[in-house]
Design a protein around this motif. Structure first.
Motif, short mmCIF file in Angstrom:
data_model
loop_
_atom_site.label_atom_id
_atom_site.label_comp_id
_atom_site.label_asym_id
_atom_site.label_seq_id
_atom_site.Cartn_x
_atom_site.Cartn_y
_atom_site.Cartn_z
N THR A 3 0.85 -1.19 0.00
CA THR A 3 0.00 0.00 0.00
C THR A 3 0.88 1.24 0.00
OG1 THR A 3 -0.10 -0.16 2.39
CG2 THR A 3 -1.90 -1.16 1.16
N ASN A 4 0.22 2.42 0.19
CA ASN A 4 0.94 3.70 0.21
C ASN A 4 1.40 4.13 -1.18
OD1 ASN A 4 0.67 4.35 2.82
ND2 ASN A 4 2.81 4.12 3.40
N ARG A 5 0.79 3.61 -2.24
CA ARG A 5 1.18 4.06 -3.57
C ARG A 5 0.78 5.52 -3.75
NH1 ARG A 5 -0.52 1.49 -9.44
NH2 ARG A 5 1.13 2.49 -10.62
N GLY A 6 1.63 6.26 -4.46
CA GLY A 6 1.30 7.63 -4.78
C GLY A 6 1.88 8.65 -3.82
N VAL A 7 2.57 8.20 -2.76
CA VAL A 7 3.23 9.12 -1.86
C VAL A 7 4.65 8.63 -1.63
CG1 VAL A 7 1.12 9.81 -0.68
CG2 VAL A 7 2.38 7.86 0.17
N ASP A 8 5.55 9.56 -1.35
CA ASP A 8 6.92 9.15 -1.05
C ASP A 8 6.93 8.28 0.19
OD1 ASP A 8 7.94 10.51 -3.19
OD2 ASP A 8 8.26 12.35 -2.06
N ILE A 9 7.89 7.36 0.28
CA ILE A 9 7.96 6.46 1.42
C ILE A 9 8.06 7.29 2.69
CG2 ILE A 9 9.13 4.45 2.37
CD1 ILE A 9 10.66 4.29 -0.30
N GLN A 35 1.45 0.34 7.92
CA GLN A 35 1.69 0.65 6.52
C GLN A 35 3.20 0.60 6.24
OE1 GLN A 35 -0.78 1.19 4.27
NE2 GLN A 35 -2.24 0.80 5.92
N PRO A 36 3.61 0.44 4.99
CA PRO A 36 5.04 0.50 4.68
C PRO A 36 5.60 1.87 5.09
CG PRO A 36 3.81 -0.36 2.82
CD PRO A 36 2.79 0.18 3.78
N HIS A 37 6.68 1.87 5.84
CA HIS A 37 7.30 3.11 6.28
C HIS A 37 8.76 2.84 6.62
CE1 HIS A 37 5.99 1.15 10.03
NE2 HIS A 37 7.06 1.72 10.56
N ARG A 38 9.49 3.86 6.96
CA ARG A 38 10.88 3.70 7.34
C ARG A 38 11.21 4.68 8.46
NH1 ARG A 38 13.84 5.74 1.75
NH2 ARG A 38 12.58 7.59 1.38
N VAL A 56 10.35 -6.59 5.20
CA VAL A 56 11.52 -5.72 5.23
C VAL A 56 12.08 -5.66 3.82
CG1 VAL A 56 13.82 -5.31 6.19
CG2 VAL A 56 12.06 -6.42 7.60
N ASP A 57 12.04 -4.47 3.22
CA ASP A 57 12.57 -4.27 1.86
C ASP A 57 12.08 -5.32 0.87
OD1 ASP A 57 13.92 -1.88 2.20
OD2 ASP A 57 15.73 -2.85 2.96
N GLY A 74 16.48 3.97 7.09
CA GLY A 74 16.07 3.96 5.68
C GLY A 74 15.46 2.67 5.19
N GLN A 75 15.59 1.58 5.93
CA GLN A 75 14.99 0.33 5.48
C GLN A 75 13.46 0.43 5.57
OE1 GLN A 75 17.60 -2.71 7.74
NE2 GLN A 75 17.11 -3.75 5.83
N VAL A 76 12.78 -0.01 4.52
CA VAL A 76 11.32 0.02 4.50
C VAL A 76 10.80 -1.26 5.15
CG1 VAL A 76 9.27 0.08 3.03
CG2 VAL A 76 11.30 1.41 2.41
N HIS A 77 9.84 -1.10 6.06
CA HIS A 77 9.25 -2.30 6.66
C HIS A 77 7.76 -2.09 6.91
CE1 HIS A 77 9.03 -1.49 11.23
NE2 HIS A 77 9.35 -0.35 10.68
N GLN A 78 7.07 -3.18 7.12
CA GLN A 78 5.62 -3.15 7.34
C GLN A 78 5.24 -4.31 8.24
OE1 GLN A 78 3.29 -3.41 3.77
NE2 GLN A 78 1.31 -3.39 4.84
N LEU A 79 4.50 -4.02 9.30
CA LEU A 79 4.05 -5.04 10.24
C LEU A 79 2.65 -5.51 9.86
CD1 LEU A 79 5.23 -3.31 13.53
CD2 LEU A 79 6.26 -5.32 12.48
N ASP A 80 2.49 -6.80 9.80
CA ASP A 80 1.18 -7.41 9.50
C ASP A 80 1.04 -8.64 10.40
OD1 ASP A 80 -1.24 -8.15 8.38
OD2 ASP A 80 -0.31 -9.18 6.68
N CYS A 81 0.94 -8.38 11.71
CA CYS A 81 0.95 -9.50 12.65
C CYS A 81 0.37 -9.10 14.00
CB CYS A 81 2.39 -10.00 12.83
SG CYS A 81 3.54 -8.73 13.43
N GLU A 82 -0.07 -10.12 14.70
CA GLU A 82 -0.40 -9.95 16.12
C GLU A 82 0.93 -9.98 16.86
OE1 GLU A 82 -3.00 -13.10 17.19
OE2 GLU A 82 -4.44 -12.65 15.60
#
Length: 286
Positions: A3-9, A35-38, A56-57, A74-82
């Motif tokens: 997700t997060n398409r259309g905006v800078d990370i 959401q994906p972020h860094r 992660v990346d 700077g590493q991009v990561h996203q949490l999708d967990c309990e």
């Protein structure tokens, strides 16, 4: 799907106290948490209990109880967990306040190095006991009126040393060598600083007063990859980050990464990934 398409990370801003932060995994949430972020700091994520996955990346990892993730700025990561556990966040400025610190404290940048490939670290039960004790000591110090960064740094130092031991144990169990020439770590830092502008091996070899051939030999011996391959890996990673998480055009990304010809950049990307930049962007959002 990302997700997060259309905006800078985006960079998620965390609450700091003197460039250091420690809190339970579920204690701090905002619109970017899932959401994906860094981040612009080093981060240790310790899952004490978890079920789900963590990206992660562009790589998803199944999370388990007592699993450690180490993230560089700077590493991009996203949490999708309990999840239950702890975030440990700090800047290099916090840890190395002065020259004396660099001479006496553990160089944690080696711990966060991922030349051999990124992956989470499984933590043994006896180490989790020590981790819990160190977390408690850090929380106690942070809650006191006479908060001392020096004391926090020494607790953090012990935590990172234990993490390094667990990383080495994981590598040994997976038959992955961890000891290599220190110049490889220096090269990583140079690549991180200059990969957008300096695409020639000679530039990096000159920094070590070596010939390009000799520097290639060193990196090949230690990482099984040449300087050019390591450089291309870093360029491709940043290109992927921008294609997946920004509104920038392929042409804009091309120029930002030091290429003068968008057509050449597209060929470069496809040669290294097997897919064109636009097709990669489209694939991320099917």
């Amino acid at each position: 799907m990302l997700t997060n398409r259309g905006v800078d990370i985006p960079y998620q801003q965390l609450p700091y106290k003197d460039h250091f932060s420690l809190f339970p995994l579920n204690a701090f949430k905002n619109e970017l948490t899932n959401q994906p972020h860094r981040h612009d700091h080093f981060q240790v994520i310790w899952f004490t209990k978890a079920k789900g996955r963590h990206m992660v990346d562009f790589v998803w990892y199944e999370v388990e109880d007592n699993m450690l993730f180490l993230l560089r700025p700077g590493q991009v990561h996203q949490l999708d967990c309990e999840r239950e556990g702890h975030f440990l966040c700090f800047t290099e400025q916090f840890y190395f306040t002065n020259k004396h610190d660099r001479e006496t404290l553990y160089d944690f940048t080696n711990l966060f190095d991922n030349w051999q490939g990124y992956g989470p670290i499984g933590v043994r039960e006896e180490t989790t006991v020590a981790f819990h004790q160190l977390i408690a000591l850090m929380n106690l110090e942070m809650s006191g009126a006479a908060f001392s960064s020096s004391i926090i740094k020494h607790y953090l130092n012990a935590f990172l040393l234990l993490a390094e031991r667990e990383k080495k144990r994981n590598a040994t169990e997976n038959m992955m060598p961890l000891n290599y020439d220190g110049r490889v770590l220096q090269l990583r830092r140079l690549l991180e600083q200059h990969y957008k502008k300096e695409h020639q091996v000679a530039f990096y070899a000159n920094a070590f007063a070596l010939t390009p051939k000799r520097l290639n030999e060193i990196t090949k011996e230690n990482t099984s990859r040449t300087v050019t391959e390591l450089l291309h890996d870093r360029i491709i990673l940043e290109a992927k980050r921008n294609l997946a998480f920004s509104h920038k055009s392929v042409k804009e990304i091309c120029y930002e990464l030091g290429f003068e010809d968008p057509a050449y950049f597209s060929r470069f990307f496809k040669n290294n990934t097997g897919i064109s930049p636009q097709d990669f962007r489209d694939m991320m959002f099917k």
